[in-house]
Design a protein around this motif. Structure first.
Motif, PDB file in Angstrom:
ATOM      1  N   VAL A  45       1.249 -73.203  19.243  1.00 17.11           N
ATOM      2  CA  VAL A  45       1.319 -73.481  17.261  1.00 17.11           C
ATOM      3  C   VAL A  45       0.671 -72.613  16.634  1.00 17.11           C
ATOM      4  CG1 VAL A  45      -1.427 -74.665  17.603  1.00 17.11           C
ATOM      5  CG2 VAL A  45       1.081 -75.444  16.648  1.00 17.11           C
ATOM      6  N   ASP A  46      -0.424 -71.994  16.949  1.00 15.20           N
ATOM      7  CA  ASP A  46      -0.225 -71.157  15.541  1.00 15.20           C
ATOM      8  C   ASP A  46       0.287 -69.685  15.797  1.00 15.20           C
ATOM      9  OD1 ASP A  46      -1.373 -69.880  18.062  1.00 15.20           O
ATOM     10  OD2 ASP A  46      -3.875 -69.961  17.299  1.00 15.20           O
ATOM     11  N   GLY A  47       0.850 -69.674  16.843  1.00 11.62           N
ATOM     12  CA  GLY A  47       1.445 -68.458  16.229  1.00 11.62           C
ATOM     13  C   GLY A  47       0.898 -67.410  16.838  1.00 11.62           C
ATOM     14  N   GLU A  48       0.487 -67.233  18.270  1.00 11.03           N
ATOM     15  CA  GLU A  48      -0.513 -66.021  18.702  1.00 11.03           C
ATOM     16  C   GLU A  48      -1.014 -67.102  20.022  1.00 11.03           C
ATOM     17  OE1 GLU A  48      -3.346 -62.448  18.129  1.00 11.03           O
ATOM     18  OE2 GLU A  48      -3.168 -64.047  17.091  1.00 11.03           O
ATOM     19  N   VAL A  49      -0.507 -66.295  20.535  1.00 16.42           N
ATOM     20  CA  VAL A  49      -0.728 -66.420  21.811  1.00 16.42           C
ATOM     21  C   VAL A  49      -2.272 -65.403  22.590  1.00 16.42           C
ATOM     22  CG1 VAL A  49      -0.470 -67.028  24.684  1.00 16.42           C
ATOM     23  CG2 VAL A  49       0.960 -67.641  23.175  1.00 16.42           C
ATOM     24  N   SER A  50      -3.091 -65.356  22.700  1.00 14.84           N
ATOM     25  CA  SER A  50      -4.858 -64.559  23.463  1.00 14.84           C
ATOM     26  C   SER A  50      -4.213 -64.632  24.178  1.00 14.84           C
ATOM     27  CB  SER A  50      -5.360 -65.195  22.372  1.00 14.84           C
ATOM     28  OG  SER A  50      -5.838 -66.343  22.800  1.00 14.84           O
ATOM     29  N   LEU A  59      -6.146 -79.688  27.746  1.00 15.86           N
ATOM     30  CA  LEU A  59      -5.622 -79.178  26.624  1.00 15.86           C
ATOM     31  C   LEU A  59      -6.820 -79.110  25.514  1.00 15.86           C
ATOM     32  CD1 LEU A  59      -2.461 -81.355  25.884  1.00 15.86           C
ATOM     33  CD2 LEU A  59      -2.718 -79.124  26.939  1.00 15.86           C
ATOM     34  N   PHE A  60      -7.939 -79.760  24.966  1.00 16.37           N
ATOM     35  CA  PHE A  60      -9.036 -79.664  24.346  1.00 16.37           C
ATOM     36  C   PHE A  60      -9.623 -78.371  25.554  1.00 16.37           C
ATOM     37  CE2 PHE A  60      -8.779 -83.494  22.722  1.00 16.37           C
ATOM     38  CZ  PHE A  60      -8.710 -83.121  21.266  1.00 16.37           C
ATOM     39  N   GLY A  61     -10.048 -78.248  26.325  1.00 11.60           N
ATOM     40  CA  GLY A  61     -10.417 -77.265  27.259  1.00 11.60           C
ATOM     41  C   GLY A  61     -10.001 -75.213  26.748  1.00 11.60           C
ATOM     42  N   VAL A  62      -8.375 -76.012  26.976  1.00  6.72           N
ATOM     43  CA  VAL A  62      -7.339 -74.585  26.345  1.00  6.72           C
ATOM     44  C   VAL A  62      -7.715 -74.207  24.677  1.00  6.72           C
ATOM     45  CG1 VAL A  62      -5.205 -74.041  25.939  1.00  6.72           C
ATOM     46  CG2 VAL A  62      -5.804 -74.760  28.440  1.00  6.72           C
ATOM     47  N   THR A  63      -8.198 -74.743  23.645  1.00  3.41           N
ATOM     48  CA  THR A  63      -8.006 -74.373  22.980  1.00  3.41           C
ATOM     49  C   THR A  63      -8.900 -73.811  22.376  1.00  3.41           C
ATOM     50  OG1 THR A  63      -8.818 -76.553  22.062  1.00  3.41           O
ATOM     51  CG2 THR A  63      -6.382 -76.381  21.805  1.00  3.41           C
ATOM     52  N   LYS A  64      -9.996 -74.115  23.000  1.00  2.00           N
ATOM     53  CA  LYS A  64     -11.326 -73.502  23.217  1.00  2.00           C
ATOM     54  C   LYS A  64     -11.625 -72.428  23.858  1.00  2.00           C
ATOM     55  CE  LYS A  64     -15.515 -75.392  21.744  1.00  2.00           C
ATOM     56  NZ  LYS A  64     -16.832 -76.455  21.904  1.00  2.00           N
ATOM     57  N   ALA A  65     -10.214 -71.729  24.686  1.00  2.00           N
ATOM     58  CA  ALA A  65     -10.770 -70.446  25.602  1.00  2.00           C
ATOM     59  C   ALA A  65     -11.234 -69.484  24.930  1.00  2.00           C
ATOM     60  CB  ALA A  65      -9.383 -70.823  26.563  1.00  2.00           C
ATOM     61  N   SER A 102      -8.088 -73.482  15.976  1.00  2.00           N
ATOM     62  CA  SER A 102      -7.190 -73.699  14.301  1.00  2.00           C
ATOM     63  C   SER A 102      -7.419 -75.381  14.172  1.00  2.00           C
ATOM     64  CB  SER A 102      -6.072 -72.782  14.495  1.00  2.00           C
ATOM     65  OG  SER A 102      -4.872 -73.969  15.553  1.00  2.00           O
ATOM     66  N   GLU A 103      -7.415 -75.487  13.294  1.00  2.00           N
ATOM     67  CA  GLU A 103      -6.941 -76.767  12.525  1.00  2.00           C
ATOM     68  C   GLU A 103      -5.548 -77.160  13.364  1.00  2.00           C
ATOM     69  OE1 GLU A 103      -6.423 -79.537   8.146  1.00  2.00           O
ATOM     70  OE2 GLU A 103      -7.569 -76.938   8.332  1.00  2.00           O
ATOM     71  N   SER A 104      -4.609 -75.839  13.780  1.00  2.00           N
ATOM     72  CA  SER A 104      -3.497 -76.692  13.741  1.00  2.00           C
ATOM     73  C   SER A 104      -2.851 -76.722  15.206  1.00  2.00           C
ATOM     74  CB  SER A 104      -2.117 -75.772  13.486  1.00  2.00           C
ATOM     75  OG  SER A 104      -2.608 -74.201  13.974  1.00  2.00           O
ATOM     76  N   GLU A 105      -4.659 -76.175  15.675  1.00  2.00           N
ATOM     77  CA  GLU A 105      -4.452 -77.060  17.198  1.00  2.00           C
ATOM     78  C   GLU A 105      -5.150 -77.858  17.825  1.00  2.00           C
ATOM     79  OE1 GLU A 105      -4.911 -72.194  19.639  1.00  2.00           O
ATOM     80  OE2 GLU A 105      -6.128 -73.619  18.689  1.00  2.00           O
ATOM     81  N   VAL A 106      -6.012 -78.493  16.884  1.00  2.00           N
ATOM     82  CA  VAL A 106      -6.416 -80.094  16.917  1.00  2.00           C
ATOM     83  C   VAL A 106      -5.793 -81.023  16.461  1.00  2.00           C
ATOM     84  CG1 VAL A 106      -7.963 -81.169  16.495  1.00  2.00           C
ATOM     85  CG2 VAL A 106      -8.675 -79.115  17.203  1.00  2.00           C
ATOM     86  N   GLU A 107      -4.201 -80.626  15.250  1.00  2.00           N
ATOM     87  CA  GLU A 107      -4.228 -81.813  14.746  1.00  2.00           C
ATOM     88  C   GLU A 107      -2.673 -82.011  16.079  1.00  2.00           C
ATOM     89  OE1 GLU A 107      -2.219 -80.378  11.371  1.00  2.00           O
ATOM     90  OE2 GLU A 107      -3.520 -80.844   9.980  1.00  2.00           O
ATOM     91  N   LEU A 108      -2.078 -80.744  16.473  1.00  2.00           N
ATOM     92  CA  LEU A 108      -1.263 -80.724  18.127  1.00  2.00           C
ATOM     93  C   LEU A 108      -1.001 -81.639  19.151  1.00  2.00           C
ATOM     94  CD1 LEU A 108       1.152 -79.960  18.583  1.00  2.00           C
ATOM     95  CD2 LEU A 108       0.943 -78.481  19.527  1.00  2.00           C
TER      96      LEU A 108
END
Length: 269
Positions: A95-100, A161-167, A172-178
């Protein structure tokens, strides 16, 4: 490729139809094409990815018409949960345009922990294929998951999914919104969403949010809320997904216990 095909055959159930089936069909097609280009397969598959997906959608539509709420828990198996994790993780990570690399490593480590190295490797092959698919519909995929998956399993998906966003250490705000949007599509109410979110983000009132109560409640209401949340997040509610998912369920349950202990200390009871 034979090991990958065997894993696919053994892991999937209701996910073979609908939008998730289409995403899987694309990912499998990509894996087959890659293997063919390297000379690992003598012949291409007889059905194209488009034909495979059309057939899967037809099967899904027929099953959708006859599924009932009582069937959800019985039909949600470990493989269905596993693929739902992969697809939703790919959506959130993109969602934020980049997969780390750290996000990818989190997914791989999570699957190794749950399923073992061999099964995790097969899952990651599928995951990489899903990441390449551009037209994933978040709404349609969540509707399929909501249709077939019980509420406790959907809460566990949200926890993951919350674990993935904090990895990667940056949310990002866009991740939390999604994720909030996904929760809505999965029919997870706002209090449950805030409860699970508070397990990963530590605001001053996180203990209250985890227990789904306000700061103004009485001690008796705190005790009542703890009993309610302990029941809602009890690991036994995910036994039908298999032993491999129990550790994640226990982590969620432990957050409830720690929140209660924190309020016991703060409020002196």
């Amino acid at each position: 490729m034979s090991g990958f095909a065997s894993w696919i055959g053994g892991a999937l159930g209701w996910t073979l139809g609908g939008p998730i089936g289409a995403a899987i069909g694309f990912a499998i097609g990509a894996a087959v094409d890659k293997a063919t280009s390297k000379g690992l397969l003598l012949e291409p598959p007889k059905r194209t990815g488009q034909q495979r997906n059309k057939r899967a959608d037809s099967v899904y539509d027929k099953r959708r018409r006859r599924v009932s709420s009582a069937q959800k828990q019985a039909e949600t198996k470990s493989g269905d949960f596993e693929v739902s994790l992969l697809v939703l993780s790919a959506i959130v990570m993109k969602v934020d345009g980049e997969v780390s690399d750290s996000e990818k490593n989190y997914v791989r480590a999570y699957f190794v922990k749950m399923y073992g190295k061999e099964r995790a490797n097969h899952a990651f092959q599928l995951f990489n294929g899903i990441l390449k698919k551009e037209d994933l519909s978040t709404r349609e995929i969540c509707q399929q998951i909501q249709l077939y998956m019980d509420h406790s399993s959907r809460l566990q998906l949200l926890h993951y999914l919350f674990g993935v966003t904090k990895a990667d250490g940056h949310v990002s705000e866009s991740e939390v919104e999604l994720i909030e949007k996904i929760a809505g599509y999965l029919y997870i109410n706002a209090r449950d969403y805030e409860s699970i979110k508070a397990m990963f983000y530590d605001p001053v009132d996180s203990a209250y949010k985890i227990l789904e109560i306000d700061k103004s409640v009485s001690i008796n209401e705190i005790k009542k809320a703890y009993r309610k949340m302990a029941k809602k997040y009890h690991p036994d509610k995910l036994q039908h997904l298999g032993e491999e998912h129990m550790k994640g369920a226990k982590e969620k349950f432990q957050h409830v216990q720690k929140a209660y202990e924190k309020l016991q200390k703060e409020r002196g009871f």
